[in-house]
Design a protein around this motif. Structure first.
Motif, PDB file in Angstrom:
ATOM      1  N   PRO A 196       0.806  -1.226   0.000  1.00 29.84           N
ATOM      2  CA  PRO A 196       0.000   0.000   0.000  1.00 29.84           C
ATOM      3  C   PRO A 196       0.839   1.276   0.000  1.00 29.84           C
ATOM      4  O   PRO A 196       0.340   2.349  -0.333  1.00 29.84           O
ATOM      5  N   CYS A 198       3.821   1.654  -1.792  1.00 27.30           N
ATOM      6  CA  CYS A 198       4.464   1.959  -3.079  1.00 27.30           C
ATOM      7  C   CYS A 198       3.554   1.739  -4.290  1.00 27.30           C
ATOM      8  O   CYS A 198       3.819   2.295  -5.359  1.00 27.30           O
ATOM      9  N   ASN A 199       2.472   0.975  -4.133  1.00 32.70           N
ATOM     10  CA  ASN A 199       1.595   0.759  -5.284  1.00 32.70           C
ATOM     11  C   ASN A 199       0.892   2.067  -5.657  1.00 32.70           C
ATOM     12  O   ASN A 199       0.509   2.849  -4.793  1.00 32.70           O
ATOM     13  N   GLU A 200       0.723   2.311  -6.956  1.00 34.79           N
ATOM     14  CA  GLU A 200       0.039   3.518  -7.464  1.00 34.79           C
ATOM     15  C   GLU A 200       0.704   4.800  -6.959  1.00 34.79           C
ATOM     16  O   GLU A 200       0.026   5.798  -6.725  1.00 34.79           O
ATOM     17  N   SER A 201       2.013   4.754  -6.772  1.00 39.54           N
ATOM     18  CA  SER A 201       2.711   5.931  -6.260  1.00 39.54           C
ATOM     19  C   SER A 201       4.135   5.953  -6.810  1.00 39.54           C
ATOM     20  O   SER A 201       4.713   4.902  -7.048  1.00 39.54           O
ATOM     21  N   VAL A 202       4.655   7.145  -7.015  1.00 43.01           N
ATOM     22  CA  VAL A 202       6.056   7.289  -7.445  1.00 43.01           C
ATOM     23  C   VAL A 202       6.712   8.320  -6.546  1.00 43.01           C
ATOM     24  O   VAL A 202       6.120   9.363  -6.262  1.00 43.01           O
ATOM     25  N   PRO A 238       6.079   1.723  -9.078  1.00 38.65           N
ATOM     26  CA  PRO A 238       5.210   0.624  -8.660  1.00 38.65           C
ATOM     27  C   PRO A 238       5.220  -0.522  -9.665  1.00 38.65           C
ATOM     28  O   PRO A 238       4.234  -0.804 -10.332  1.00 38.65           O
TER      29      PRO A 238
END
Ligand code: NDP
Ligand code: X2W
Length: 337
Positions: A196, A198-202, A238
């Motif tokens: 949660p 690192c997913n959908e995030s940079v 991600p």
């Protein structure tokens, strides 16, 4: 020719499993030992190896490895730990290909400045060969200790080598903007690698302080024959695996893209794992391979280099096998094509 007897340290990790898969396909290598702090069958640690390798992991014991006839040890341990394990292997006459960063930087003061740790094996640092075959290939035959290069540095060093070798860009202020998949951080859990987070995030990290900065500068300064300085910024993406670097440099004279493409073509002509691309590469083009894909462009008077690789293969275990091939006199493509 007899197969070379191989041992791997740090069996439960990501680079170890990738290395095992590559070595199982290598006609000149036989895996005779895998060490781990976990006394498990290797297929219990990595179910993808079920039915492919019947070997139980063992505790690290240099005498036991020597007694098994091990000729070369691949170190897949974290930096800091590696330099504790390697001296007794070298003392017993085994060769070592170390995937950690412990033997990459020639100047111990630079290591201690960037890694914030004391270096405990300066003696062997002196004999380590930096294992980037495309640049240091002539030093690898018969090497006793190979310092496998970092994942990000390979994209930067090979991406820029033709330009700095020919003094076509300014050697200071080169901007290297890199992105990595999460497996670059290894298998050991860490909050920033939690799904949660690192997913959908940079995000960027270690801005201005990343340990790969001096490694990139050391190798590019060797290629240039003059000091090189870079601004290197890594980003966490991600995705599972892959590294993509976008590099910006200022030419020392007016250059055309056609001229640079020709320069890159000739520089990499005898380097089978660097593929010159006319369009930007994608990390997925390199997944599971030892290829490093490079594209050079001229945009508004600046030179742009775009480079992609698989961090676990070209960035770690694949180039380790390429180094193994060079050390033991195999064709460097053996087991990798
Ligand atoms: N991941 C990547 O993309 C790249 C990694 N590297 C480098 O390769 C090395 C291995 O990386 P990777 O496989 O990703 O890392 P992992 O964290 O996935 O694996 C490292 C393994 O080392 C062992 N280990 C961990 N801590 C210790 C310790 N304190 N003492 C002894 N053993 C320990 C563990 O194995 P066990 O529990 O079995 O003992 C662990 O699984 C690192 O130095 C890394 O920086 C280099 C280039 C790219
Ligand atoms: C995403 C991610 O965390 N990447 C790691 C890459 C380190 C690596 O693999 O290289 P070394 O062997 O030099 O440690 C990092 O930036 O520390």
């Amino acid at each position: 020719m007899d197969k070379v007897k191989v041992a791997i340290l740090g069996g439960s990790g990501y680079t170890a499993v990738e290395l095992i898969k590559l070595l199982l396909r290598h006609p000149g290598a036989e895996i005779v030992a895998i060490t781990s702090r976990q006394a498990e069958h290797i297929a219990d640690l990595h179910p993808s190896l079920l039915g492919r390798l019947d070997l139980r992991c063992e505790p690290f014991d240099p005498d036991a490895l020597k007694a098994k006839g091990v000729q070369v040890v691949f170190g897949c341990l974290p930096h800091g730990t590696s330099m504790e394990s390697i001296p007794p292997l070298l003392e017993r006459g085994m060769r070592v290909i170390d995937l950690s960063a412990d033997y990459r930087l020639r100047d111990v003061k630079v290591y201690e400045q960037w890694y914030k740790e004391t270096h405990h094996d300066q003696k062997n640092l002196a004999q380590a060969v930096y294992g980037l075959p495309e640049v240091y290939g002539d030093k690898l035959a018969g090497a006793k200790l190979v310092a496998n290069p970092g994942c990000y540095p390979q994209t930067a060093i090979l991406g820029l080598a033709p330009l700095v070798a020919n003094k076509l860009i300014e050697l200071t202020g080169i901007v290297i903007d890199s992105k990595s998949g999460v497996s670059g951080g290894g298998r050991t859990p860490k909050l920033s690698f939690h799904f949660p987070e690192c997913n959908e995030s940079v995000t960027a990290y270690a801005v201005g302080t990343h340990r790969h900065t001096p490694e990139i500068e050391q190798a590019l300064s060797d290629v240039a024959g003059a000091p090189v300085s870079v601004i290197f910024t890594p980003h966490l993406m991600p995705m599972d695996r892959g590294i993509f670097s976008t590099i910006y440099a200022t030419p020392t004279r007016a250059v055309t893209e056609a001229e640079l493409v020709e320069l890159y073509r000739s520089y990499f002509a005898d380097k089978p794992f660097v593929r010159l691309r006319t369009n930007p590469p994608a990390t997925k083009d390199t997944t599971g391979t030892n290829f490093l894909d490079v594209c050079v462009k001229v945009v508004r008077g600046k030179v742009l280099v775009l480079a992609a690789e698989d961090n676990l293969v070209r960035g770690a275990s694949g180039v380790a096998v390429q180094n193994f091939n060079r050390v033991f006199g195999f064709d460097e493509r053996t087991g990798l094509m």
